[in-house]
Design a protein around this motif. Sequence first.
Motif, PDB file in Angstrom:
ATOM      1  N   ARG A 163     -35.883 -18.258 -52.509  1.00 24.98           N
ATOM      2  CA  ARG A 163     -36.859 -19.311 -52.214  1.00 24.98           C
ATOM      3  C   ARG A 163     -36.898 -20.331 -53.348  1.00 24.98           C
ATOM      4  NH1 ARG A 163     -42.964 -17.744 -51.208  1.00 24.98           N
ATOM      5  NH2 ARG A 163     -42.643 -16.898 -53.275  1.00 24.98           N
ATOM      6  N   HIS A 164     -36.836 -19.852 -54.589  1.00 22.33           N
ATOM      7  CA  HIS A 164     -36.832 -20.760 -55.741  1.00 22.33           C
ATOM      8  C   HIS A 164     -35.594 -21.654 -55.712  1.00 22.33           C
ATOM      9  CE1 HIS A 164     -37.180 -22.273 -59.798  1.00 22.33           C
ATOM     10  NE2 HIS A 164     -35.933 -21.879 -60.003  1.00 22.33           N
ATOM     11  N   VAL A 165     -34.441 -21.067 -55.424  1.00 24.26           N
ATOM     12  CA  VAL A 165     -33.196 -21.845 -55.368  1.00 24.26           C
ATOM     13  C   VAL A 165     -33.265 -22.873 -54.248  1.00 24.26           C
ATOM     14  CG1 VAL A 165     -30.726 -21.694 -54.849  1.00 24.26           C
ATOM     15  CG2 VAL A 165     -31.768 -20.073 -56.429  1.00 24.26           C
ATOM     16  N   TYR A 166     -33.802 -22.490 -53.098  1.00 33.91           N
ATOM     17  CA  TYR A 166     -33.868 -23.409 -51.964  1.00 33.91           C
ATOM     18  C   TYR A 166     -34.787 -24.589 -52.256  1.00 33.91           C
ATOM     19  CZ  TYR A 166     -34.160 -25.123 -47.205  1.00 33.91           C
ATOM     20  OH  TYR A 166     -34.108 -25.916 -46.100  1.00 33.91           O
TER      21      TYR A 166
ATOM     22  N   PRO B  87     -31.533 -29.915 -56.778  1.00 34.40           N
ATOM     23  CA  PRO B  87     -30.274 -30.008 -57.523  1.00 34.40           C
ATOM     24  C   PRO B  87     -29.577 -28.652 -57.705  1.00 34.40           C
ATOM     25  CG  PRO B  87     -31.977 -31.267 -58.613  1.00 34.40           C
ATOM     26  CD  PRO B  87     -32.641 -30.515 -57.510  1.00 34.40           C
ATOM     27  N   LEU B  88     -30.348 -27.611 -57.911  1.00 36.54           N
ATOM     28  CA  LEU B  88     -29.759 -26.274 -58.049  1.00 36.54           C
ATOM     29  C   LEU B  88     -29.133 -25.828 -56.734  1.00 36.54           C
ATOM     30  CD1 LEU B  88     -29.268 -23.710 -59.684  1.00 36.54           C
ATOM     31  CD2 LEU B  88     -31.571 -22.968 -59.050  1.00 36.54           C
ATOM     32  N   ARG B  89     -29.830 -26.065 -55.617  1.00 33.26           N
ATOM     33  CA  ARG B  89     -29.294 -25.705 -54.300  1.00 33.26           C
ATOM     34  C   ARG B  89     -28.006 -26.459 -54.012  1.00 33.26           C
ATOM     35  NH1 ARG B  89     -33.282 -27.404 -50.744  1.00 33.26           N
ATOM     36  NH2 ARG B  89     -32.219 -29.402 -50.732  1.00 33.26           N
ATOM     37  N   ARG B  90     -27.991 -27.745 -54.326  1.00 32.84           N
ATOM     38  CA  ARG B  90     -26.781 -28.540 -54.076  1.00 32.84           C
ATOM     39  C   ARG B  90     -25.609 -28.052 -54.921  1.00 32.84           C
ATOM     40  NH1 ARG B  90     -30.625 -32.434 -53.197  1.00 32.84           N
ATOM     41  NH2 ARG B  90     -30.779 -33.089 -55.370  1.00 32.84           N
TER      42      ARG B  90
ATOM     43  N   SER C  29     -23.485 -28.203 -45.646  1.00 39.81           N
ATOM     44  CA  SER C  29     -24.048 -27.576 -46.835  1.00 39.81           C
ATOM     45  C   SER C  29     -25.256 -26.720 -46.461  1.00 39.81           C
ATOM     46  CB  SER C  29     -24.433 -28.648 -47.843  1.00 39.81           C
ATOM     47  OG  SER C  29     -24.959 -28.076 -48.987  1.00 39.81           O
ATOM     48  N   TYR C  30     -26.207 -27.315 -45.787  1.00 41.13           N
ATOM     49  CA  TYR C  30     -27.356 -26.602 -45.232  1.00 41.13           C
ATOM     50  C   TYR C  30     -27.987 -27.489 -44.186  1.00 41.13           C
ATOM     51  CZ  TYR C  30     -30.691 -29.460 -47.823  1.00 41.13           C
ATOM     52  OH  TYR C  30     -31.430 -30.496 -48.291  1.00 41.13           O
ATOM     53  N   GLU C  31     -28.772 -26.902 -43.309  1.00 43.62           N
ATOM     54  CA  GLU C  31     -29.409 -27.647 -42.227  1.00 43.62           C
ATOM     55  C   GLU C  31     -30.839 -27.982 -42.644  1.00 43.62           C
ATOM     56  OE1 GLU C  31     -29.881 -29.810 -39.150  1.00 43.62           O
ATOM     57  OE2 GLU C  31     -28.007 -28.706 -39.285  1.00 43.62           O
ATOM     58  N   PRO C  32     -31.125 -29.251 -42.947  1.00 48.25           N
ATOM     59  CA  PRO C  32     -32.481 -29.609 -43.376  1.00 48.25           C
ATOM     60  C   PRO C  32     -33.490 -29.638 -42.228  1.00 48.25           C
ATOM     61  CG  PRO C  32     -31.103 -31.546 -43.339  1.00 48.25           C
ATOM     62  CD  PRO C  32     -30.212 -30.380 -43.008  1.00 48.25           C
ATOM     63  N   GLN C  33     -33.009 -29.768 -40.989  1.00 45.27           N
ATOM     64  CA  GLN C  33     -33.906 -29.838 -39.846  1.00 45.27           C
ATOM     65  C   GLN C  33     -34.391 -28.445 -39.471  1.00 45.27           C
ATOM     66  OE1 GLN C  33     -35.060 -32.591 -38.186  1.00 45.27           O
ATOM     67  NE2 GLN C  33     -36.360 -31.149 -37.113  1.00 45.27           N
ATOM     68  N   MET C  34     -35.713 -28.250 -39.455  1.00 46.05           N
ATOM     69  CA  MET C  34     -36.269 -26.955 -39.080  1.00 46.05           C
ATOM     70  C   MET C  34     -36.312 -26.815 -37.567  1.00 46.05           C
ATOM     71  SD  MET C  34     -39.383 -26.388 -41.746  1.00 46.05           S
ATOM     72  CE  MET C  34     -40.007 -25.141 -40.663  1.00 46.05           C
ATOM     73  N   ARG C  35     -36.348 -25.574 -37.104  1.00 52.15           N
ATOM     74  CA  ARG C  35     -36.491 -25.299 -35.685  1.00 52.15           C
ATOM     75  C   ARG C  35     -37.970 -25.216 -35.349  1.00 52.15           C
ATOM     76  NH1 ARG C  35     -31.922 -20.661 -34.706  1.00 52.15           N
ATOM     77  NH2 ARG C  35     -30.183 -21.938 -35.400  1.00 52.15           N
ATOM     78  N   PHE C  36     -38.293 -25.397 -34.070  1.00 50.25           N
ATOM     79  CA  PHE C  36     -39.679 -25.295 -33.632  1.00 50.25           C
ATOM     80  C   PHE C  36     -40.193 -23.882 -33.876  1.00 50.25           C
ATOM     81  CE2 PHE C  36     -38.428 -28.905 -30.843  1.00 50.25           C
ATOM     82  CZ  PHE C  36     -39.332 -29.815 -31.355  1.00 50.25           C
TER      83      PHE C  36
END
Length: 84
Positions: A37-40, A44-47, A4-11
Motif C-alpha cells: 500500500r505504501h509503494v502504491y 515516484p517509487l511505484r513508477r 504499468s498499472y491501471e489507474p481507473q478503479m472498478r465500480f
Amino acid sequence: MRKSYEPQMRFGATPIAQLQLNLNCRDEIVPFLAALRHVYLDGPLRRSLTNLIAQDVSELSRRDTGRPGFDDWQILVLAVLRMN
C-alpha cells in the motif's frame, strides 16, 4: 498490450488508501500488504518499480501490441506474495 498499472478503479472497489488492515493480526501477510500500500501510494517509487519490472519482463517483446496481460503492478504484487 502491457501497461504499468491501471489507474481507473472498478465500480464498487475500495481505494487502496482507504483499506483498513488489521495490525493486531498475527498473520505474516499484513506487513507485506502495508508495504505494498505504501509503494502504491508513493507515485515516484511505484513508477520506478514498475519500470524495473517492465525492463525485466518484456525485454525482447513489444509492449504496444498483442493481447492484454498482467499489468506490471499485478506482477509486482504476485511476486511479493509468492516470496511471502
